[in-house]
Design an enzyme around this catalytic site. Structure first.
Site, PDB file in Angstrom:
ATOM      1  N   LYS A  16       0.437   0.247  -8.591  1.00 14.32           N
ATOM      2  CA  LYS A  16      -0.303   1.143  -7.692  1.00 14.32           C
ATOM      3  C   LYS A  16       0.626   2.233  -7.183  1.00 14.32           C
ATOM      4  O   LYS A  16       1.566   1.976  -6.444  1.00 14.32           O
ATOM      5  CB  LYS A  16      -0.884   0.407  -6.488  1.00 14.32           C
TER       6      LYS A  16
ATOM      7  N   GLU B 140      13.970   4.479  10.910  1.00 14.71           N
ATOM      8  CA  GLU B 140      13.938   5.348   9.736  1.00 14.71           C
ATOM      9  C   GLU B 140      12.945   6.477   9.992  1.00 14.71           C
ATOM     10  O   GLU B 140      11.767   6.226  10.240  1.00 14.71           O
ATOM     11  CB  GLU B 140      13.534   4.549   8.497  1.00 14.71           C
TER      12      GLU B 140
ATOM     13  N   CYS C 231      15.125   6.992   0.716  1.00 10.33           N
ATOM     14  CA  CYS C 231      15.388   5.696   1.360  1.00 10.33           C
ATOM     15  C   CYS C 231      16.855   5.556   1.731  1.00 10.33           C
ATOM     16  O   CYS C 231      17.191   4.907   2.705  1.00 10.33           O
ATOM     17  CB  CYS C 231      14.928   4.556   0.472  1.00 10.33           C
TER      18      CYS C 231
ATOM     19  N   GLU D 182      12.346  -3.119  -1.652  1.00  5.46           N
ATOM     20  CA  GLU D 182      13.304  -2.048  -1.356  1.00  5.46           C
ATOM     21  C   GLU D 182      12.714  -1.257  -0.198  1.00  5.46           C
ATOM     22  O   GLU D 182      11.706  -0.582  -0.354  1.00  5.46           O
ATOM     23  CB  GLU D 182      13.512  -1.180  -2.605  1.00  5.46           C
TER      24      GLU D 182
HETATM   25  P1  NAP Z   1       4.164   2.474   2.987  1.00  6.30           P
HETATM   26  O1  NAP Z   1       2.945   2.420   3.803  1.00  6.30           O
HETATM   27  O2  NAP Z   1       5.130   1.347   3.056  1.00  6.30           O
HETATM   28  O3  NAP Z   1       3.690   2.710   1.485  1.00  6.30           O
HETATM   29  C1  NAP Z   1       4.357   2.346   0.324  1.00  6.30           C
HETATM   30  C2  NAP Z   1       3.347   1.843  -0.703  1.00  6.30           C
HETATM   31  O4  NAP Z   1       2.753   0.626  -0.253  1.00  6.30           O
HETATM   32  C3  NAP Z   1       2.181   2.785  -0.930  1.00  6.30           C
HETATM   33  O5  NAP Z   1       1.792   2.721  -2.271  1.00  6.30           O
HETATM   34  C4  NAP Z   1       1.153   2.209   0.004  1.00  6.30           C
HETATM   35  O6  NAP Z   1      -0.152   2.630  -0.222  1.00  6.30           O
HETATM   36  C5  NAP Z   1       1.338   0.746  -0.206  1.00  6.30           C
HETATM   37  N1  NAP Z   1       0.792  -0.092   0.853  1.00  6.30           N
HETATM   38  C6  NAP Z   1       0.541   0.228   2.143  1.00  6.30           C
HETATM   39  N2  NAP Z   1       0.025  -0.825   2.798  1.00  6.30           N
HETATM   40  C7  NAP Z   1      -0.058  -1.842   1.920  1.00  6.30           C
HETATM   41  C8  NAP Z   1      -0.496  -3.197   2.001  1.00  6.30           C
HETATM   42  N3  NAP Z   1      -0.973  -3.735   3.135  1.00  6.30           N
HETATM   43  N4  NAP Z   1      -0.436  -3.968   0.891  1.00  6.30           N
HETATM   44  C9  NAP Z   1       0.045  -3.464  -0.259  1.00  6.30           C
HETATM   45  N5  NAP Z   1       0.466  -2.194  -0.397  1.00  6.30           N
HETATM   46  C10 NAP Z   1       0.429  -1.388   0.671  1.00  6.30           C
HETATM   47  O7  NAP Z   1       4.947   3.785   3.307  1.00  6.30           O
HETATM   48  P2  NAP Z   1       4.301   5.199   3.708  1.00  6.30           P
HETATM   49  O8  NAP Z   1       3.115   5.032   4.570  1.00  6.30           O
HETATM   50  O9  NAP Z   1       4.056   5.897   2.484  1.00  6.30           O
HETATM   51  O10 NAP Z   1       5.482   5.819   4.565  1.00  6.30           O
HETATM   52  C11 NAP Z   1       5.742   5.328   5.889  1.00  6.30           C
HETATM   53  C12 NAP Z   1       7.211   5.088   6.094  1.00  6.30           C
HETATM   54  O11 NAP Z   1       7.702   4.180   5.118  1.00  6.30           O
HETATM   55  C13 NAP Z   1       8.088   6.320   5.889  1.00  6.30           C
HETATM   56  O12 NAP Z   1       8.127   7.144   6.997  1.00  6.30           O
HETATM   57  C14 NAP Z   1       9.411   5.697   5.578  1.00  6.30           C
HETATM   58  O13 NAP Z   1      10.075   5.333   6.753  1.00  6.30           O
HETATM   59  C15 NAP Z   1       9.048   4.459   4.799  1.00  6.30           C
HETATM   60  N6  NAP Z   1       9.212   4.685   3.340  1.00  6.30           N
HETATM   61  C16 NAP Z   1      10.265   4.119   2.704  1.00  6.30           C
HETATM   62  C17 NAP Z   1      10.443   4.357   1.345  1.00  6.30           C
HETATM   63  C18 NAP Z   1      11.577   3.771   0.586  1.00  6.30           C
HETATM   64  O14 NAP Z   1      11.965   4.327  -0.420  1.00  6.30           O
HETATM   65  N7  NAP Z   1      12.101   2.648   0.962  1.00  6.30           N
HETATM   66  C19 NAP Z   1       9.553   5.165   0.661  1.00  6.30           C
HETATM   67  C20 NAP Z   1       8.458   5.728   1.345  1.00  6.30           C
HETATM   68  C21 NAP Z   1       8.312   5.470   2.681  1.00  6.30           C
HETATM   69  P3  NAP Z   1      -0.650   3.986   0.507  1.00  6.30           P
HETATM   70  O15 NAP Z   1      -0.582   4.983  -0.559  1.00  6.30           O
HETATM   71  O16 NAP Z   1      -2.022   3.758   0.996  1.00  6.30           O
HETATM   72  O17 NAP Z   1       0.278   4.279   1.651  1.00  6.30           O
END
Ligand code: NAP
Ligand code: MG
Length: 485
Positions: A174, A381, A283, A249
């Site tokens: 996904k 973060e 990240c 990660e």
């Molecule tokens: P996120 O919510 O953790 O999203 C990452 C992925 O997980 C997306 O594909 C997301 O779908 C999916 N997801 C969300 N909720 C889920 C659930 N309950 N079960 C399974 N999958 C789920 O991150 P974000 O909202 O995009 O960003 C928020 C914060 O996360 C950022 O500000 C940053 O701090 C952190 N982040 C970290 C990394 C990294 O490389 N470690 C990368 C991006 C963001 P959706 O498309 O619906 O969100």
């Protein structure tokens, strides 16, 4: 406007719900495409297709060399279409075109690397004290559920798919809802390069409706996730019901540490590059900049002067060094942190929306200084172009501050005295340490964190291990009965 269906069992189709969601260009705030809105029913189809490809479709039985060749053909296809993919990635994510070109080249390299590694996975002969042959065999873990973020859309897909396919796994991936386009373009080539139907399934949609059902599904053997700590914890909890293997990660608050003996020009450059590359949506962003007291003031001034000259602009313009943030949601998150920072520390550069743009999610490269390591902008973060500069007096204090964080993804150390630099390397509780550089990432080297930055490693031979089980095989060479009873 182009509509992108999802890719399940070798075919592109709308989701079961028949709904579509909009995907934006964050520099114009305009909708550029619509994508199929996936639900549990689509995950069901995706997992069923992957299960069939794994259990009876013969993918794990293809020879390793054949799986390798398929990945090499895919890499070649990506290189041939690099300009198109880079442009699409750039438009959809807001990252500068030059960075998008690097990402696509790295994507091809990742498939190439695992294409080459596929037939070099080896087991062991165990020297047991018996007249027997004892083996440790490597086998694919099964069906992998893979959930990825929006900061490096196609590259993150490659980091997940390439080792899984090389190992003989089948995948349900996904992409992030913000950036699903490039992986769907790539999916269109899978049949042509020889990936059988069902081996790779791309279910598009939102985290709760399309991500969570992958994690909960009993037909998925392993989940690999990159994203936020919060969602990482939810995934681990949910995966425990079906005892899935999990790798996470989860980002960080990585210290970029500058000693007074570091080359000054390189230090200023390295500090800015470490935190502002990809708009800080990285990240491993060096978002805590620790500077030794004798050069602290000079460094804050030089960094700020240079940060104010960083060229923000339309992502497709070749001279652009920073584009908009990926989405309205991320823009608002980061903007809120700017207000927190103004209360917690002193502002040296940036601090708001880049006002020269009438539209688009642009944020100025921002530097806060005299930040206490207990401040929220030093602990949480932010995932945007926001640096927290923190002074320190000596090596012991640098180590204490650097490690005083829940995260442990990466760190960088800048100093000429290599003995002291090595002492730092050993003292830092992180998965990646750079010395006199920050951010270079190679498919040959392991990637992953300590502490709340998650567990498991991607890339290199470590990356493929996460998609393998180890089977013990004991072959008795005695022809007599065991003779116990
Ligand atoms: P996120 O919510 O953790 O999203 C990452 C992925 O997980 C997306 O594909 C997301 O779908 C999916 N997801 C969300 N909720 C889920 C659930 N309950 N079960 C399974 N999958 C789920 O991150 P974000 O909202 O995009 O960003 C928020 C914060 O996360 C950022 O500000 C940053 O701090 C952190 N982040 C970290 C990394 C990294 O490389 N470690 C990368 C991006 C963001 P959706 O498309 O619906 O969100
Ligand atoms: Mg999200």
């Amino acid at each position: 406007m182009k509509r992108y269906p999802m890719y399940v069992n070798g075919e592109f189709a709308a989701g079961e719900s028949g709904k579509w969601f909009p995907v934006y260009d964050p520099s114009t705030e305009e909708v550029i495409a619509e994508v199929a809105d996936g639900s549990a029913a689509d995950v069901e189809r995706g997992v069923a297709a992957a299960r069939a490809a794994f259990d009876s479709g013969g993918w794990p039985q293809t020879t390793a060399v054949e799986r390798g060749r398929i990945l090499l053909r895919l890499a070649e296809k990506i290189r041939q279409n690099a300009a198109h993919l880079a442009e699409l990635e750039c438009r959809n994510s807001g990252k500068p075109i030059v960075e998008a070109e690097f990402d696509i080249a790295d994507t091809a390299s990742c498939f190439e690397y695992y294409g080459g590694l596929a037939n070099k996975i080896m087991g062991h002969v165990n020297p047991v004290p018996e007249n027997a042959i004892s083996l440790a065999m490597k086998e694919p873990v099964g069906v992998a559920g893979q959930i990825i973020p929006w900061n490096y859309p196609l590259l993150m897909a490659a980091w997940k798919l390439a080792p899984a396919l090389a190992a003989g796994c089948c995948c349900v991936l996904k992409p992030a809802e913000q950036t699903p386009l490039t992986v769907l373009e790539m999916a269109a080539w899978l049949t042509e390069v020889g990936v059988p139907p069902g081996v790779v399934n791309i279910v598009t949609g939102f985290g709760e409706s399309a991500g969570a059902p992958i994690v909960a599904h009993p037909g998925v053997d392993k989940v690999a996730f990159t994203g936020s700590v919060e969602v990482g914890k939810q995934i681990m909890r949910s995966a425990s019901d079906t005892l899935k293997r999990v790798t996470l990660e989860l980002g960080g608050k990585s210290p970029n540490i500058f000693f007074a003996d570091a080359d000054f020009e390189a230090a200023v450059d390295g500090a800015l590059f470490g935190v502002f590359i990809n708009q800080g949506e990285v990240c491993s962003a060096g978002s805590r900049i620790l500077v030794e007291r004798p050069v602290y003031k000079k460094m804050v001034e030089a960094m700020s002067a240079k940060a104010k000259k960083i060229r923000l602009g339309p992502p497709l313009a070749r001279e652009t060094k920073m584009g908009p943030l990926v989405s309205k949601e991320q823009f608002e998150r980061v903007a809120a942190y700017l207000e927190v920072g103004k209360k917690e520390a002193k502002l040296a550069a940036g601090g708001g929306r880049a006002k020269e743009f009438g539209r688009g999610y642009y944020i100025e490269p921002t530097i806060f200084y005299d930040v206490d390591n207990s401040a929220r902008i030093a602990r949480e973060e932010i995932f945007g172009p926001v640096a927290a500069v923190i002074p320190f007096d000596n090596e012991a204090e640098a180590i204490r501050i650097a490690n005083d964080t829940p995260y442990g993804l990466a760190a960088a150390v800048w100093r000429r005295d290599i003995f002291k630099a090595f002492r730092m390397v050993k003292a830092l509780r992180v998965g990646i340490v750079w010395v006199n550089h920050m951010q270079p990432t190679f498919v040959e080297a392991p990637w992953g964190g300590y502490k709340h930055s998650g567990f498991g490693r991607e890339l290199g031979p470590w990356g493929i291990e996460e998609y393998l089980e180890t089977k013990q095989v004991h072959i008795n060479l005695n022809e007599q009965p065991i003779g116990w009873y």
